[in-house]
Scaffold this active site. Sequence first.
Site, PDB file in Angstrom:
ATOM      1  N   MET A 283       0.716  -1.420  -0.046  1.00  0.00           N
ATOM      2  CA  MET A 283      -0.118   0.328   0.210  1.00  0.00           C
ATOM      3  C   MET A 283       0.741   1.017   0.029  1.00  0.00           C
ATOM      4  O   MET A 283       1.582   1.389   0.834  1.00  0.00           O
ATOM      5  CB  MET A 283      -0.752  -0.105   1.399  1.00  0.00           C
ATOM      6  CG  MET A 283      -2.066   1.357   1.629  1.00  0.00           C
ATOM      7  SD  MET A 283      -2.936   1.145   2.426  1.00  0.00           S
ATOM      8  CE  MET A 283      -3.899   2.852   2.537  1.00  0.00           C
TER       9      MET A 283
ATOM     10  N   ILE B  70       4.935  -1.027   2.924  1.00  0.00           N
ATOM     11  CA  ILE B  70       4.702   0.345   2.647  1.00  0.00           C
ATOM     12  C   ILE B  70       5.373   0.924   1.648  1.00  0.00           C
ATOM     13  O   ILE B  70       6.627   0.752   1.831  1.00  0.00           O
ATOM     14  CB  ILE B  70       4.716   1.187   4.358  1.00  0.00           C
ATOM     15  CG1 ILE B  70       4.096   0.465   4.798  1.00  0.00           C
ATOM     16  CG2 ILE B  70       3.952   2.185   4.032  1.00  0.00           C
ATOM     17  CD1 ILE B  70       2.080   0.261   4.835  1.00  0.00           C
ATOM     18  N   LYS B  71       4.424   1.338   0.658  1.00  0.00           N
ATOM     19  CA  LYS B  71       5.679   2.033  -0.630  1.00  0.00           C
ATOM     20  C   LYS B  71       5.479   3.388  -0.343  1.00  0.00           C
ATOM     21  O   LYS B  71       5.319   4.187   0.202  1.00  0.00           O
ATOM     22  CB  LYS B  71       4.709   2.011  -1.855  1.00  0.00           C
ATOM     23  CG  LYS B  71       3.650   0.659  -2.161  1.00  0.00           C
ATOM     24  CD  LYS B  71       3.254   0.511  -3.566  1.00  0.00           C
ATOM     25  CE  LYS B  71       3.402   1.030  -5.134  1.00  0.00           C
ATOM     26  NZ  LYS B  71       2.393   0.660  -5.861  1.00  0.00           N
ATOM     27  N   VAL B  72       7.406   3.615  -0.180  1.00  0.00           N
ATOM     28  CA  VAL B  72       7.998   5.014  -0.485  1.00  0.00           C
ATOM     29  C   VAL B  72       8.625   5.175  -1.317  1.00  0.00           C
ATOM     30  O   VAL B  72       9.369   4.303  -2.086  1.00  0.00           O
ATOM     31  CB  VAL B  72       8.427   4.663   0.870  1.00  0.00           C
ATOM     32  CG1 VAL B  72       9.804   6.366   1.691  1.00  0.00           C
ATOM     33  CG2 VAL B  72       7.892   4.631   2.150  1.00  0.00           C
TER      34      VAL B  72
END
Length: 935
Positions: A108, A139-141
Amino acid sequence: MNPLKELEKFGQAPWLDNLGRGLVRSGDLARLVQEEGIKGVTSNPAIFEKSMGHTNEYDDEIRSLLDAGKAEIGLIFNSLAITDIKAACDVLRPVYDATKKADGFVSMECNPYLALDTEATLVEARHLWKEIGRENAMIKVPATHEGIPAIQTLLSEGININVTLLFSQEMYKKVALAYIAGLEGLPKDYDLSTVSSVASFFVSRIDAKIDALLAKKAAEATGDEKARIEALAGKTAIANAKLAYVAYEEIFSGPRWEALAKRGARPQRLLWASTGVKSKAYPDTLYVDTLIGDNTVNTMPPATVEAFRDHGKPAADTIKADVEGAHAVLAALPGLGIDLDAITTKLVEEGVELFAVAADNLFGAIAGKCDEITGKKLRISWSLAGNEEAVTAAQKAWTKAGNIRKVWAKDTTIWARADEDKWLGWLDAPTKAKGHQASLEAFQAKVKAGSWSDVVLLGMGGSSLGAEVLREVLVPGTKFHILDSTDPDEVQTLDKNIAIATTLFIVASKSGSTLEPNLFKDYYFDRVAQAVGKNKAASHFVAITDPGSSLEKDATAEGFSAIFPGEKSIGGRYSVLSNFGLVAAAAMGVNIDAFIKEALAAEAACGPLSPPPTNPGAQIGIALGTLALRGRDKLTVLASKGLSSFGAWLEQLVAESTGKLGKGIIPFDGEPVGSASAYGEDRVFVVLKLKGEEAHDNLVGALKPLGHPVIEVEVDGPYQLARLFYIFEIATAVAGSFLGINPFDQPDVEAAKVKARALMEAGGAKDSEKPVFARNGISVYADPANAKALAGAETLEDCLAAHFKRVGAGDYIALVAFIERNAAHTADFDAMRAALRDKTGAAVGLGFGPRFLHSTGQGYKGGPASGVFLQVTCKHVHDVAVPGRGYTFGAVIDAQAAGDLAVLTERGRRAIRVHLDTVDEGLKTLARAVEAALK
């Protein structure tokens, strides 16, 4: 064998770049996992936008959230998305367990707007990780310069990270080293096998950029050179990825990595992203067939999944094939003038922008879905008369710059870089109101139980104008009165209409030092004390004021029955959805729950995640700001009967907020309706309509073909008044940005107050100068500069003709009257307004003093010098003394009139004063003289 499943043999995990509620609930995702070998899922705003905004899969949950009062777009999105992420994680959990935590992840994305903010990214990522609550979440960064330190920190906290937007080898190396450093930051006894990360290396976008440049170069070349250039097409992205894999093998080897591997750490896998081909000239499985390698991931859109399953060519280590050729491809680019590093840097910038655009579309789609589900919304329609392109361009610019988010972030750079950040407490006023709704309803019950015959609000400007609209729209006919004039006749009119002994008084003043409310309080406290006794008088009074104000101190000392706090970060004209409007609403019997719900809906619709294309406040503000810069700076309000009082509040909001530094949008409410041809080319019309009512429809229909911009706003019911308040507050703040001013100060209101105060201290205003004209109880006064324009005038008609002859194109006229505001006087002035407009083509405003001094008066004095003013004062036959002050209300209003005129003339405004010995008869005479002067 299924080519998709065969990838596992060669160490590659196929992931699906798609997620939606239907995919999960239909069982399709489970089938893809069980039968097709899908081992992970990625999501992004563009994917969610398709499912959330353009299917009915989420309607029931959105409806439930809205019914629970959760209307904020970001809250709705997170609720929907996190539900989907959790469900997908549960579907992938068997993969996660079977691979001993090596795969089975669902990603996400962090809010794309935060890509360039390290600290905000950290906060967002931690929040998402906690809310999802699944070990196999990622978690997409993004791999921006600001994202790298966030990535390392998050990994050091044991959070799984999908690093996205990787294009260059150098940035990939930084990401890989940040992964290693993050693992090293975990405690020595931490099980590193529980931390996973992928580095999403984008492929097809690189070829799309490079191929376009190669095509241009090939078109300029011939022979072998042309063929050599053409042979490079479709090669750069794969070559770039192959060399990134070489770097991967180097980084995840050697003593530093081996020390972590002994503790269970896994290498950060390279994930090939953007693997759907952009050119039809290439095989649709190109970026899968050529990038197969051990311990890698390929995330594919559904079409690529289908294509590879059908005719993919899985083979071992295609990523390692012809590495020398990959070097040769990249080495050839500089000789052609192609800078790959510059292109990959640009791709990251564009990627951040594209993700933000996708988020804008997503949140806009959710906003549209909310309106569709509720069936109750504020409807805006436009006729911009040739200004469409400019307004659209401005809207796009605001969207791209994220300016709505800047408004909510209290970023002063979008205004005048002054103290705007200190005056934005009104943004979440509806949310705050919901928090103290119970106290408002308790007060309402107390007022009702008190059996008061009347309730009187004693206020001025923002403390009274909103309450007046609330009364007229929501509870017309109620025994709720408002006093916002120092005219002795108006004070006496109120006295005749209330029973002093059974009246509740609400004294409203933010600063507590505003002259008029303090005078009203002194006068009525004395009258109540005389009627019920001094010891009981305070029980008849309630105060609304900012904490620490002089009014709060006095109200506390005197024992007022209640004191409601204001908020210092909310200016008066933006305060209607705070206690200054809500306490009055409670006292007059408004349904507080229904009203606050509508206000909350507007706050959500105009929130930071609602982009201009779907943000009603931003839409109107951008249009008004753009039109003002193009000469349409006279905002004319046309309203249906049920909303006819709204314009007076809007006048204050717009004029006091934008009229300064010689700039401004000058608003006009209640101007008598004329023929469409009577209006000048400096107008923009705002039409406010209650559903089912007519709002000068014939005129509006005639204005559009003549090229007048018209913004029409329709609401479903009276309680959506709350939405109108909020939306126009946002719109006014946005319009102020276009003008480059601070929309939250009012410097010229203070200038008039200073003049009036000085006159009172000197014993009051006096007509020390000889009138330019005096006859039959009417006198005309002008300062020397304005008197020159009246030279030679021998009659009242001559004076008025000479004065109004000065009205030119782009000018407006303002009639400002320091007399009692009532229906008869308004009708006389309206006759003058219509005649003046029809003759000059100028917009004509009307303000009663001192009320307008706290409203349009700011725009008149601080805005553009395009006003022509006629001030009207009168002799006070029946004056009223202010207890304990040593002067009368008549002396106060005379000083206020003189102070206002003095500031106007100091600013070089075209202004004269007409003084009437007898008000009613004098106004009739003045109206006839105006009509005669225009012939």
